[in-house]
Design a protein around this motif. Structure first.
Motif, PDB file in Angstrom:
ATOM      1  N   SER A   1     -72.227  73.354  24.711  1.00  0.00           N
ATOM      2  CA  SER A   1     -71.307  73.704  25.795  1.00  0.00           C
ATOM      3  C   SER A   1     -70.216  74.678  25.354  1.00  0.00           C
ATOM      4  CB  SER A   1     -70.684  72.439  26.391  1.00  0.00           C
ATOM      5  OG  SER A   1     -71.658  71.685  27.060  1.00  0.00           O
TER       6      SER A   1
ATOM      7  N   GLY B   1     -76.081  67.327  34.947  1.00  0.00           N
ATOM      8  CA  GLY B   1     -75.165  66.790  33.943  1.00  0.00           C
ATOM      9  C   GLY B   1     -73.744  66.669  34.463  1.00  0.00           C
ATOM     10  N   LEU B   2     -73.269  67.704  35.135  1.00  0.00           N
ATOM     11  CA  LEU B   2     -71.917  67.667  35.698  1.00  0.00           C
ATOM     12  C   LEU B   2     -71.812  66.638  36.814  1.00  0.00           C
ATOM     13  CD1 LEU B   2     -71.078  71.478  35.853  1.00  0.00           C
ATOM     14  CD2 LEU B   2     -69.986  69.769  34.406  1.00  0.00           C
TER      15      LEU B   2
ATOM     16  N   ALA C   1     -72.844  70.883  30.497  1.00  0.00           N
ATOM     17  CA  ALA C   1     -72.100  69.896  31.302  1.00  0.00           C
ATOM     18  C   ALA C   1     -70.827  69.380  30.639  1.00  0.00           C
ATOM     19  CB  ALA C   1     -73.012  68.718  31.671  1.00  0.00           C
TER      20      ALA C   1
END
Length: 406
Positions: free
Chosen positions: A156, A263-264, A197
């Motif tokens: 990320s 994921g978020l 995410a």
């Protein structure tokens, strides 16, 4: 030492440090069963000694923070599992190698190489991670999506730094064909950012992109912000729909049945670090002067002991709060003094740098400044982000003494 030899030696050492650290942070040690940690620490030791003997000139702004770290160990009875003496020694060696501690040509070339090479490697890793997801490979690292990195909390930040760097290249480019290429890269890397995410990394890149755009052109800033305000409701509506949909399916670590927002959507708006932050504040209250000790926690105070893993590795939940809790009031004052030195250096020398360097400085400081609220690598050594963070800070202090670099 001749100037050409200095440049070649420093550039090589900087590149080698970054490559080894990047390798250790990727999935390749898992795939190849070859761990480069020992070589990385040996390299830190070698580079620090080499830099130290190249010149004795030093920056003074970090000395109080090092002294506060030593005192935090001296005035605390720290359990041996935390290896505070060893971790502090390694951190000081890192500062000698790449941080804002030693000033000479070799050190400067090491920092310069990492400063400019790291975002390029982030772009490569982000594109490879996108392809990893596109061809539906199984996740090898730890986390929901890791791409070619070993942990979701690594892919990320790397992807978000790559996103900002591509934006820098776009702003600096005048040819339409290359601008189109950067737009395409921006879209691909943006998908990797969403797959990773990490809300902290996304927030860091949003702040960075906003600051860079405002610095580059206030007119373009107003136009793009207007478009963002019009488009953002679509994302929130879509993510809300996906969240309700995802709750109906079981969790999977493969790429199958996963979209870029999943994921978020799983994380939502919950604050997963609130308990860790409270532990850090409680430690500071219990140890207001010297803290709980460098790289250590106070077991009598903290509630979430599950975040202290084998080998004394601690998940602090915030780099800033880690400094507050482990080094206490002396650490806070020392760190503020260091930030004052950084401010003075940039205030006097930032304007003399090229526009690309200025945008990259904004990129790095915006991202790390935000990301450290949520991730605790400020006083760490073994992570890729800690290496880059202290390298960037060291390179910024060099602005006063070395000519403009492209």
């Amino acid at each position: 030492m001749k100037i050409k030899t200095v440049i070649n030696t420093g550039s090589f050492l900087g590149m080698l440090l970054l490559l080894v650290s990047f390798y250790n942070s990727s999935i390749f040690p898992i795939l190849f069963k070859i761990n480069g940690d020992i070589f990385y620490y040996f390299l830190i030791f070698f580079v620090s000694i080499f830099v130290l003997f190249s010149s004795k000139k030093m920056y003074n702004y970090l000395i109080p923070l090092i002294c506060a770290s030593v005192l935090s160990i001296f005035f605390n009875d720290i359990p041996s599992e935390f290896k505070s003496h060893l971790r502090l020694s390694a951190w000081v060696l890192l500062l000698l190698a790449v941080g804002p501690l030693i000033r000479n040509q070799v050190s400067h070339k090491i920092k310069e190489k990492i400063f400019f090479l790291f975002p390029k490697m982030c772009v490569i890793a982000s594109v490879l991670s996108f392809l990893y997801w596109a061809v539906n490979f199984e996740v090898v690292g730890r986390g929901f999506f890791t791409g070619v990195m070993r942990h979701a909390m690594l892919v990320s930040p790397i992807a978000n730094i790559a996103l900002m760097y591509v934006f820098v290249l776009f702003l600096e480019e005048t040819k339409k064909s290359k601008q189109f290429l950067f737009i395409l890269l921006f879209f691909i890397i943006g998908i990797t950012c969403l797959l990773g995410a990490s809300r902290a990394a996304l927030l860091g890149s949003v702040v960075g992109l906003t600051c860079m755009l405002y610095f580059h052109s206030k007119k373009k800033f107003l136009i793009i912000m207007s478009i963002f305000l019009l488009v953002s409701p679509i994302y929130f509506i879509y993510s809300s729909f996906q969240e309700s949909k995802i709750r109906k399916i079981s969790y999977t670590t493969s790429a199958e049945n996963r979209n870029i927002f999943e994921g978020l959507s799983r994380k939502g708006t919950d604050n997963t670090r609130e308990g860790l932050w409270q532990d850090r504040l409680n430690e500071f209250i219990a140890n207001p002067v010297f803290g709980s000790g460098f790289a250590a926690v106070d077991f009598e105070v903290i509630k979430y002991k599950v975040f202290v893993r084998e080998g004394g590795v601690v998940e602090f939940g915030s780099g800033y709060l880690a400094l507050v809790s482990t080094l206490g009031g002396l650490g806070i004052i020392s760190f503020l003094y260091f930030l004052y030195g950084l401010y003075r250096t940039l205030r006097k020398n930032f304007k003399y740098k090229s526009s690309k360097v200025q945008l990259m400085v904004i990129m790095y400081l915006s991202f790390f400044g935000v990301h450290l609220f949520f991730e605790g690598y400020l006083l760490a050594v073994g992570t890729l982000l800690s290496l880059v963070l202290w390298t960037v800070l060291g390179y910024l202090f060099d602005f006063k003494y070395f000519a403009k670099q492209e």
